[in-house]
Design an enzyme around this catalytic site. Structure first.
Site, PDB file in Angstrom:
ATOM      1  N   GLY A  39       0.983  -1.256  -0.010  1.00  0.00           N
ATOM      2  CA  GLY A  39       0.050  -0.094  -0.198  1.00  0.00           C
ATOM      3  C   GLY A  39       0.826   1.229  -0.013  1.00  0.00           C
ATOM      4  O   GLY A  39       2.069   1.182   0.371  1.00  0.00           O
ATOM      5  N   GLN A  85       2.802   9.972   1.922  1.00  0.00           N
ATOM      6  CA  GLN A  85       4.212   9.314   1.884  1.00  0.00           C
ATOM      7  C   GLN A  85       5.136   9.930   0.830  1.00  0.00           C
ATOM      8  O   GLN A  85       6.311   9.757   0.991  1.00  0.00           O
ATOM      9  CB  GLN A  85       4.283   7.862   1.887  1.00  0.00           C
ATOM     10  CG  GLN A  85       3.802   7.172   3.181  1.00  0.00           C
ATOM     11  CD  GLN A  85       3.434   5.558   2.901  1.00  0.00           C
ATOM     12  OE1 GLN A  85       2.705   5.286   2.447  1.00  0.00           O
ATOM     13  NE2 GLN A  85       4.363   4.784   3.579  1.00  0.00           N
ATOM     14  N   CYS A  93       6.479  -0.282   7.167  1.00  0.00           N
ATOM     15  CA  CYS A  93       6.115   0.772   6.462  1.00  0.00           C
ATOM     16  C   CYS A  93       7.146   1.026   5.719  1.00  0.00           C
ATOM     17  O   CYS A  93       8.375   1.082   6.163  1.00  0.00           O
ATOM     18  CB  CYS A  93       5.748   1.754   7.211  1.00  0.00           C
ATOM     19  SG  CYS A  93       5.134   3.555   6.622  1.00  0.00           S
ATOM     20  N   LEU A  94       6.856   1.454   4.567  1.00  0.00           N
ATOM     21  CA  LEU A  94       7.965   2.001   3.407  1.00  0.00           C
ATOM     22  C   LEU A  94       8.518   3.310   4.066  1.00  0.00           C
ATOM     23  O   LEU A  94       9.699   3.594   3.642  1.00  0.00           O
ATOM     24  CB  LEU A  94       7.332   2.285   1.933  1.00  0.00           C
ATOM     25  CG  LEU A  94       6.856   0.855   1.543  1.00  0.00           C
ATOM     26  CD1 LEU A  94       5.831   1.265   0.161  1.00  0.00           C
ATOM     27  CD2 LEU A  94       7.886   0.108   0.931  1.00  0.00           C
ATOM     28  N   HIS A 121      -3.787   1.376   7.945  1.00  0.00           N
ATOM     29  CA  HIS A 121      -2.586   1.843   8.230  1.00  0.00           C
ATOM     30  C   HIS A 121      -2.490   2.864   7.036  1.00  0.00           C
ATOM     31  O   HIS A 121      -1.823   4.116   7.457  1.00  0.00           O
ATOM     32  CB  HIS A 121      -1.728   0.795   7.703  1.00  0.00           C
ATOM     33  CG  HIS A 121      -0.249   1.071   7.559  1.00  0.00           C
ATOM     34  ND1 HIS A 121       0.893   0.535   8.342  1.00  0.00           N
ATOM     35  CD2 HIS A 121       0.407   1.908   6.691  1.00  0.00           C
ATOM     36  CE1 HIS A 121       2.104   0.993   7.833  1.00  0.00           C
ATOM     37  NE2 HIS A 121       1.858   1.920   6.943  1.00  0.00           N
ATOM     38  N   GLU A 122      -3.034   2.807   5.977  1.00  0.00           N
ATOM     39  CA  GLU A 122      -3.030   3.989   4.653  1.00  0.00           C
ATOM     40  C   GLU A 122      -3.801   5.152   5.491  1.00  0.00           C
ATOM     41  O   GLU A 122      -3.334   6.275   5.183  1.00  0.00           O
ATOM     42  CB  GLU A 122      -3.139   3.378   3.514  1.00  0.00           C
ATOM     43  CG  GLU A 122      -2.744   2.215   2.905  1.00  0.00           C
ATOM     44  CD  GLU A 122      -1.168   2.419   2.945  1.00  0.00           C
ATOM     45  OE1 GLU A 122      -0.577   3.324   3.246  1.00  0.00           O
ATOM     46  OE2 GLU A 122      -0.648   1.337   2.897  1.00  0.00           O
ATOM     47  N   HIS A 130      -1.832   7.346   7.639  1.00  0.00           N
ATOM     48  CA  HIS A 130      -1.056   8.142   6.956  1.00  0.00           C
ATOM     49  C   HIS A 130      -1.662   9.625   6.426  1.00  0.00           C
ATOM     50  O   HIS A 130      -1.145  10.542   6.717  1.00  0.00           O
ATOM     51  CB  HIS A 130      -0.351   7.603   5.917  1.00  0.00           C
ATOM     52  CG  HIS A 130       0.774   6.549   6.013  1.00  0.00           C
ATOM     53  ND1 HIS A 130       1.903   7.069   6.737  1.00  0.00           N
ATOM     54  CD2 HIS A 130       0.911   5.362   5.680  1.00  0.00           C
ATOM     55  CE1 HIS A 130       2.744   5.994   6.830  1.00  0.00           C
ATOM     56  NE2 HIS A 130       2.235   4.942   6.249  1.00  0.00           N
TER      57      HIS A 130
HETATM   58  O1  GNR Z   1       4.025  -2.447   2.329  1.00  0.00           O
HETATM   59  C1  GNR Z   1       3.441  -2.395   3.504  1.00  0.00           C
HETATM   60  N1  GNR Z   1       3.272  -3.723   4.334  1.00  0.00           N
HETATM   61  C2  GNR Z   1       2.425  -3.682   5.151  1.00  0.00           C
HETATM   62  C3  GNR Z   1       2.368  -4.775   5.999  1.00  0.00           C
HETATM   63  C4  GNR Z   1       1.717  -4.930   7.098  1.00  0.00           C
HETATM   64  C5  GNR Z   1       0.783  -3.915   7.464  1.00  0.00           C
HETATM   65  C6  GNR Z   1       0.795  -2.571   6.711  1.00  0.00           C
HETATM   66  C7  GNR Z   1       1.637  -2.672   5.596  1.00  0.00           C
HETATM   67  S1  GNR Z   1       1.601  -0.986   4.772  1.00  0.00           S
HETATM   68  C8  GNR Z   1       3.117  -1.220   3.904  1.00  0.00           C
HETATM   69  C9  GNR Z   1       3.243  -0.108   3.084  1.00  0.00           C
HETATM   70  C10 GNR Z   1       3.150   1.242   3.523  1.00  0.00           C
HETATM   71  O2  GNR Z   1       4.083   1.928   4.416  1.00  0.00           O
HETATM   72  N2  GNR Z   1       1.981   1.891   3.513  1.00  0.00           N
HETATM   73  O3  GNR Z   1       1.857   2.856   4.257  1.00  0.00           O
HETATM   74 NI    NI Z   2       3.143   3.079   5.762  1.00  0.00          NI
END
Ligand code: GNR
Ligand code: NI
Length: 176
Positions: free
Chosen positions: A46, A51, A91-92, A133-134, A137
């Protein structure tokens, strides 16, 4: 299409609150395409516009193994949430850090798709985690902020140490 630069925690721009998309024009379509390319290249499941330092309510997600099921959420809202589940998240914007976070187990989300058409989606498992999670952000929240102060301090120290080295030790590791 272009691969965009992903902001790294800690960066104050990750704490900005994103603004609503008022109409799907060429700029939004281009942003969606570039975010998808950036997410696939990373690779991640995601990506939120925050980001890539664009403070608009745009999310792309693809949790499929085949990496060909892109989902786009514009102006996402949670209309229902139930249960609790702990999931190891990455998270990236926080490379190399994986920690358990408690979130709703099942959600119902409403958003606009890439054409600006409203849809409702029920999700559980990784998709539900990823949407939450997104959406965080877009509110300026990074998953590490759910952790204890001690864990946050350790993460900051680790990221600082990583930052001194090049290339990034975790670069290329799938963030799954
Ligand atoms: O790539 C991603 N993997 C992930 C794994 C578990 C819970 C959430 C994520 S999101 C993350 C990509 C990202 O940072 N999205 O904001
Ligand atoms: Ni993230």
């Amino acid at each position: 299409m272009a691969i965009l630069h992903i902001l790294r925690y800690p960066d104050s721009r990750l704490h900005k609150v994103a603004a609503k998309v008022d109409r799907v024009d060429d700029r939004i379509r281009k942003l969606i395409n570039n975010m998808a390319e950036t997410m696939y290249a990373a690779p991640g499941v995601g990506l939120a516009a925050t980001q890539v330092d664009v403070h608009k309510r745009v999310i792309v997600i693809d949790i499929s193994e085949t990496r060909d099921e892109l989902r786009v959420f514009l102006n996402p809202e949670l209309i229902a949430a139930s249960g609790e589940a702990d999931c190891e998240e990455g998270c990236l914007s926080v490379p190399g850090i994986y920690e358990k976070v408690r979130r709703a187990e099942r959600i119902t989300a409403r958003a606009l798709d890439a054409e600006g058409k409203p849809f409702t989606l029920e999700a559980e498992g990784l998709l539900a985690v990823c949407i939450q999670h997104e959406m965080d952000h877009l509110e300026g929240k990074v998953f590490v902020e759910y952790l204890s102060r001690l864990k946050q301090q350790r993460i900051l120290a680790k990221l600082k140490k990583q930052g001194r080295r090049a290339p990034q030790p975790e670069a290329g590791r799938p963030v799954l």
